[in-house]
Design a protein around this motif. Sequence first.
Motif, PDB file in Angstrom:
ATOM      1  N   PRO A   1       0.844  -1.193   0.000  1.00 36.99           N
ATOM      2  CA  PRO A   1       0.000   0.000   0.000  1.00 36.99           C
ATOM      3  C   PRO A   1       0.886   1.253   0.000  1.00 36.99           C
ATOM      4  O   PRO A   1       1.987   1.239   0.557  1.00 36.99           O
ATOM      5  CB  PRO A   1      -0.789  -0.101   1.306  1.00 36.99           C
ATOM      6  CG  PRO A   1      -0.668  -1.533   1.715  1.00 36.99           C
ATOM      7  CD  PRO A   1       0.656  -1.996   1.211  1.00 36.99           C
TER       8      PRO A   1
ATOM      9  N   SER B   1       1.139   5.829   0.021  1.00 34.10           N
ATOM     10  CA  SER B   1       0.546   7.046   0.573  1.00 34.10           C
ATOM     11  C   SER B   1       0.582   8.107  -0.524  1.00 34.10           C
ATOM     12  O   SER B   1       0.745   7.788  -1.703  1.00 34.10           O
ATOM     13  CB  SER B   1       1.313   7.483   1.820  1.00 34.10           C
ATOM     14  OG  SER B   1       0.643   8.564   2.444  1.00 34.10           O
ATOM     15  N   ASN B   2       0.450   9.376  -0.136  1.00 33.26           N
ATOM     16  CA  ASN B   2       0.480  10.448  -1.137  1.00 33.26           C
ATOM     17  C   ASN B   2       1.881  11.031  -1.323  1.00 33.26           C
ATOM     18  O   ASN B   2       2.060  12.031  -2.016  1.00 33.26           O
ATOM     19  CB  ASN B   2      -0.515  11.553  -0.784  1.00 33.26           C
ATOM     20  CG  ASN B   2      -0.189  12.246   0.526  1.00 33.26           C
ATOM     21  OD1 ASN B   2       0.720  11.836   1.249  1.00 33.26           O
ATOM     22  ND2 ASN B   2      -0.941  13.289   0.852  1.00 33.26           N
TER      23      ASN B   2
ATOM     24  N   GLU C   1      -4.388   4.365   6.561  1.00 35.61           N
ATOM     25  CA  GLU C   1      -5.710   4.169   5.975  1.00 35.61           C
ATOM     26  C   GLU C   1      -5.657   3.192   4.805  1.00 35.61           C
ATOM     27  O   GLU C   1      -6.523   2.317   4.658  1.00 35.61           O
ATOM     28  CB  GLU C   1      -6.272   5.519   5.508  1.00 35.61           C
ATOM     29  CG  GLU C   1      -6.602   6.469   6.649  1.00 35.61           C
ATOM     30  CD  GLU C   1      -6.973   7.859   6.153  1.00 35.61           C
ATOM     31  OE1 GLU C   1      -6.731   8.153   4.963  1.00 35.61           O
ATOM     32  OE2 GLU C   1      -7.509   8.647   6.966  1.00 35.61           O
ATOM     33  N   ASN C   2      -4.625   3.331   3.979  1.00 33.31           N
ATOM     34  CA  ASN C   2      -4.508   2.462   2.809  1.00 33.31           C
ATOM     35  C   ASN C   2      -4.115   1.037   3.180  1.00 33.31           C
ATOM     36  O   ASN C   2      -4.514   0.076   2.507  1.00 33.31           O
ATOM     37  CB  ASN C   2      -3.521   3.058   1.808  1.00 33.31           C
ATOM     38  CG  ASN C   2      -4.093   4.261   1.091  1.00 33.31           C
ATOM     39  OD1 ASN C   2      -5.309   4.424   1.013  1.00 33.31           O
ATOM     40  ND2 ASN C   2      -3.229   5.125   0.571  1.00 33.31           N
TER      41      ASN C   2
ATOM     42  N   PHE D   1      -7.365  -0.491   4.282  1.00 33.29           N
ATOM     43  CA  PHE D   1      -8.198  -0.752   3.110  1.00 33.29           C
ATOM     44  C   PHE D   1      -7.709  -1.994   2.365  1.00 33.29           C
ATOM     45  O   PHE D   1      -8.491  -2.880   1.999  1.00 33.29           O
ATOM     46  CB  PHE D   1      -8.190   0.465   2.185  1.00 33.29           C
ATOM     47  CG  PHE D   1      -8.917   0.255   0.882  1.00 33.29           C
ATOM     48  CD1 PHE D   1     -10.302   0.331   0.834  1.00 33.29           C
ATOM     49  CD2 PHE D   1      -8.220  -0.037  -0.276  1.00 33.29           C
ATOM     50  CE1 PHE D   1     -10.984   0.124  -0.364  1.00 33.29           C
ATOM     51  CE2 PHE D   1      -8.886  -0.240  -1.479  1.00 33.29           C
ATOM     52  CZ  PHE D   1     -10.274  -0.169  -1.520  1.00 33.29           C
ATOM     53  N   ALA D   2      -6.405  -2.077   2.135  1.00 32.03           N
ATOM     54  CA  ALA D   2      -5.840  -3.206   1.396  1.00 32.03           C
ATOM     55  C   ALA D   2      -5.996  -4.515   2.164  1.00 32.03           C
ATOM     56  O   ALA D   2      -6.282  -5.566   1.577  1.00 32.03           O
ATOM     57  CB  ALA D   2      -4.365  -2.947   1.097  1.00 32.03           C
TER      58      ALA D   2
END
Length: 208
Positions: A149, A151-152, A180-181, A184-185
């Motif tokens: 995963p 990030s930005n 968060e990612n 989610f993953a």
Amino acid sequence: MKIIAFNGSPHKDGNTYQALSAVLAEVAKSGIETEIVQVGSATIAGCLGCGGCMNNKNEKCVIATDQVNEWFQLAKEADGFIIGSPVYFAGVAGTMKCFLDRFFYINFANNNLFRHKIGASVVALRRSGGTVTWDELNRFFMSSEMILPTSNYWNIVHGLTSGEIEQDKEGIQVLKILGENIAFATKAIHAAKGTEAPQQEKEFTNFI
């Protein structure tokens, strides 16, 4: 579901620990269990290159004087893990490197048990060498067919004294989004249980 973080800093409560904690705080919000394992202050021997783990295939390194084998089993049972390191001379901290070399060699020797688990890395440093160290950590995941995963931005935070990373507002946001990612993953992989995975292949070629 569980995500583990391995703290490669010798400072148990330093900036690397706090960075990992920030990521795991977001993971935990999704109801996923989390744990931080303190690696950097342990005494860990380097890989001997003996091939014992490859010959024995018992999910163990032949060195039994530290906790590497125990930590491998924790990672094996988890849905994924995060590895964090401070930056020493534009590279991974020495104890963490010894741990990762043996940790991932055990994985490789035992039919890639980390395959399709979540993997992410976090780096904390004062000034320079962050991207080099981050890339070095990520290569362990990418050679094991793990799922990374993102990030930005790069998962790097800056600070010298403990707690100073809080002043790196963009870095803290990067950690939040990473968490968060990861959550989610992790949930997406669980939802896809039963989906047939690609067959595992490995061609072993030596260059002379």
